[in-house]
Design an enzyme around this catalytic site. Structure first.
Site, short mmCIF file in Angstrom:
data_model
loop_
_atom_site.label_atom_id
_atom_site.label_comp_id
_atom_site.label_asym_id
_atom_site.label_seq_id
_atom_site.Cartn_x
_atom_site.Cartn_y
_atom_site.Cartn_z
N GLY A 29 0.82 -1.21 0.00
CA GLY A 29 0.00 0.00 0.00
C GLY A 29 0.84 1.25 0.00
O GLY A 29 2.05 1.22 -0.20
N HIS A 32 2.43 4.68 -5.12
CA HIS A 32 3.09 5.75 -5.87
C HIS A 32 3.18 5.29 -7.33
O HIS A 32 2.63 4.24 -7.68
CB HIS A 32 4.46 6.07 -5.26
CG HIS A 32 5.31 4.84 -5.03
ND1 HIS A 32 5.73 4.02 -6.05
CD2 HIS A 32 5.79 4.29 -3.89
CE1 HIS A 32 6.45 3.03 -5.56
NE2 HIS A 32 6.49 3.16 -4.24
N GLY A 34 5.40 3.86 -8.93
CA GLY A 34 5.97 2.51 -9.11
C GLY A 34 4.88 1.45 -9.07
O GLY A 34 4.82 0.57 -9.94
N HIS A 35 3.99 1.54 -8.09
CA HIS A 35 2.87 0.60 -8.01
C HIS A 35 1.98 0.75 -9.24
O HIS A 35 1.50 -0.25 -9.81
CB HIS A 35 2.04 0.86 -6.75
CG HIS A 35 2.79 0.72 -5.46
ND1 HIS A 35 3.16 1.80 -4.70
CD2 HIS A 35 3.26 -0.37 -4.81
CE1 HIS A 35 3.80 1.39 -3.62
NE2 HIS A 35 3.89 0.07 -3.66
N GLN A 59 6.52 -9.97 7.75
CA GLN A 59 7.77 -9.62 7.08
C GLN A 59 8.49 -8.43 7.73
O GLN A 59 9.51 -7.98 7.22
CB GLN A 59 7.53 -9.36 5.60
CG GLN A 59 6.79 -8.08 5.26
CD GLN A 59 6.39 -8.05 3.80
OE1 GLN A 59 5.55 -8.82 3.36
NE2 GLN A 59 6.99 -7.16 3.03
N LYS A 147 12.79 -2.94 -8.25
CA LYS A 147 13.25 -2.15 -7.10
C LYS A 147 13.65 -3.06 -5.94
O LYS A 147 14.61 -2.79 -5.25
CB LYS A 147 12.11 -1.21 -6.70
CG LYS A 147 12.14 -0.66 -5.31
CD LYS A 147 13.17 0.42 -5.15
CE LYS A 147 13.07 1.19 -3.87
NZ LYS A 147 12.86 0.41 -2.67
N SER A 183 9.63 5.05 -3.32
CA SER A 183 9.37 4.09 -2.25
C SER A 183 8.38 4.73 -1.30
O SER A 183 8.44 5.93 -1.05
CB SER A 183 10.67 3.78 -1.50
OG SER A 183 10.38 3.18 -0.25
P1 AMP Z 1 5.70 -2.42 -1.73
O1 AMP Z 1 4.30 -1.92 -1.57
O2 AMP Z 1 6.74 -1.37 -1.47
O3 AMP Z 1 5.95 -3.71 -1.07
O4 AMP Z 1 5.86 -2.71 -3.27
C1 AMP Z 1 4.92 -3.50 -3.98
C2 AMP Z 1 5.49 -3.84 -5.32
O5 AMP Z 1 5.81 -2.62 -6.01
C3 AMP Z 1 6.78 -4.66 -5.23
O6 AMP Z 1 6.78 -5.63 -6.27
C4 AMP Z 1 7.84 -3.61 -5.43
O7 AMP Z 1 9.04 -4.12 -5.97
C5 AMP Z 1 7.17 -2.67 -6.42
N1 AMP Z 1 7.78 -1.34 -6.35
C6 AMP Z 1 8.03 -0.60 -5.24
N2 AMP Z 1 8.65 0.55 -5.58
C7 AMP Z 1 8.81 0.52 -6.92
C8 AMP Z 1 9.39 1.43 -7.87
N3 AMP Z 1 9.94 2.58 -7.51
N4 AMP Z 1 9.36 1.07 -9.18
C9 AMP Z 1 8.82 -0.11 -9.57
N5 AMP Z 1 8.25 -0.99 -8.73
C10 AMP Z 1 8.25 -0.68 -7.42
#
Ligand code: AMP
Length: 300
Positions: A29, A32, A34-35, A59, A147, A183
């Site tokens: 959650g 941004h 990236g998601h 985790q 990432k 992030s």
């Molecule tokens: P998280 O919510 O941070 O656990 O991320 C969820 C998914 O989004 C994971 O597969 C991460 O690798 C991916 N993710 C997080 N940050 C980025 C980013 N800056 N660019 C691309 N994918 C991302």
């Protein structure tokens, strides 16, 4: 976009939508760009797209880190809807873990180095929740970010070892206009920390330049990244290391696809980043990621 809180509701919603491969985007959650990039790719390639938002207690090795993890489900839902997500699965911890889970997924050597060495139990928590999500949602394709390169390797290996019929689809890192990897944790940086944090990606991009100029030594590439972090006030480097992309084993000279990983503490916030090095025969291509041409709109 539909919302679901249990696996049964999620599968029911998917059945009602019907048709085409089922794409899945697992996240913690606080979305941004990236998601959104993961969801966009899933939308392009799949008939139905499910995304999940779950801050998985299993985790987090530090309770303070779990408590401080940013959360805003309503804003996430707006972003997910815009990205074309069909079903947003937001389970409560009690829905995910109705009883204390006795069965855990351990991924052996892949979980021991880099992040695994600094965050005991982290990858067991990741592999366990992703196995539950795959079993409960039954996607055809799952979209994960480069990432988190070690997480991508762990999930890919877990999927293979446990014979989940899921194709893992890696997505390049989305970066701020100055290179900082997006992030959810960046939201917790102070203005000074935000300015200093760019040292992680600056070092990785210098290493990318060196690769393009012919450098093949892992030690030399790691030293470039370490130097950039060491020169930045407010950045406490934890590691800069090259690992094989599939099995996370150490690498001397780059011959197979690998990544240069960095981790550092910036004030209260622990950040990771990496440079993926794609090897095809004699050719090595650094993946510098996708750069925004402005600051992320998500956390300003
Ligand atoms: P998280 O919510 O941070 O656990 O991320 C969820 C998914 O989004 C994971 O597969 C991460 O690798 C991916 N993710 C997080 N940050 C980025 C980013 N800056 N660019 C691309 N994918 C991302």
């Amino acid at each position: 976009m539909k919302r679901s809180a249990t696996f049964a509701e999620t599968r029911q919603a998917v059945r009602e939508l019907g048709g085409g491969p089922l794409g899945f985007v697992p996240t913690l959650g606080y979305w941004h760009e990236g998601h959104v990039a993961l969801a966009d790719r899933a939308r392009d390639e799949c008939g139905v797209v499910v995304a999940s938002i779950f801050v998985n207690p299993l985790q987090f090795d530090q309770p303070s880190d779990l408590d401080a993890y940013p959360r805003d489900v309503e804003r996430d839902a707006a972003l997910a809807a815009t990205a074309g997500v069909d079903v947003l699965f937001v389970p409560s911890p009690a829905a995910m873990y109705p009883t204390d889970p006795q069965t855990r997924v351990s991924v052996g050597r892949l979980a021991e180095r880099l992040e695994g060495a600094h965050r005991p139990g982290h990858f067991e928590g990741v592999a366990t929740v992703v196995a539950k999500l795959f079993a409960g949602i039954q996607p055809d394709r799952a979209y994960l970010g480069r990432k988190d390169a070690q997480q991508l390797a762990v999930v890919t290996r877990m999927t293979h070892d446990l014979s989940f019929p899921v194709t893992i689809c890696p997505i390049s890192t989305v970066r701020e206009f100055d290179g900082l990897a997006l992030s959810s944790r960046n939201a917790r940086l102070t203005p000074g920390g935000r300015a200093a944090a760019v040292a992680l990606s600056t070092g990785l991009m210098r290493a990318a330049d060196a690769v393009e100029a012919g450098e093949r030594s892992s030690a030399a590439l790691a030293a470039i990244a370490a130097r950039a972090m060491a020169g930045a006030p407010g950045v406490e480097p934890e590691y800069a290391e090259v690992a094989n992309a599939d099995d996370i084993e150490p690498v001397d000279e780059i011959h197979r696809s690998s990544f240069l990983a960095v981790a550092a503490q910036v004030g209260e916030v622990r950040l990771i980043d990496n440079l993926y090095l794609d090897v095809d025969g004699d050719r090595i291509t650094p993946d510098r990621g996708t750069w925004l041409n402005r600051s992320s709109t998500v956390y300003g």
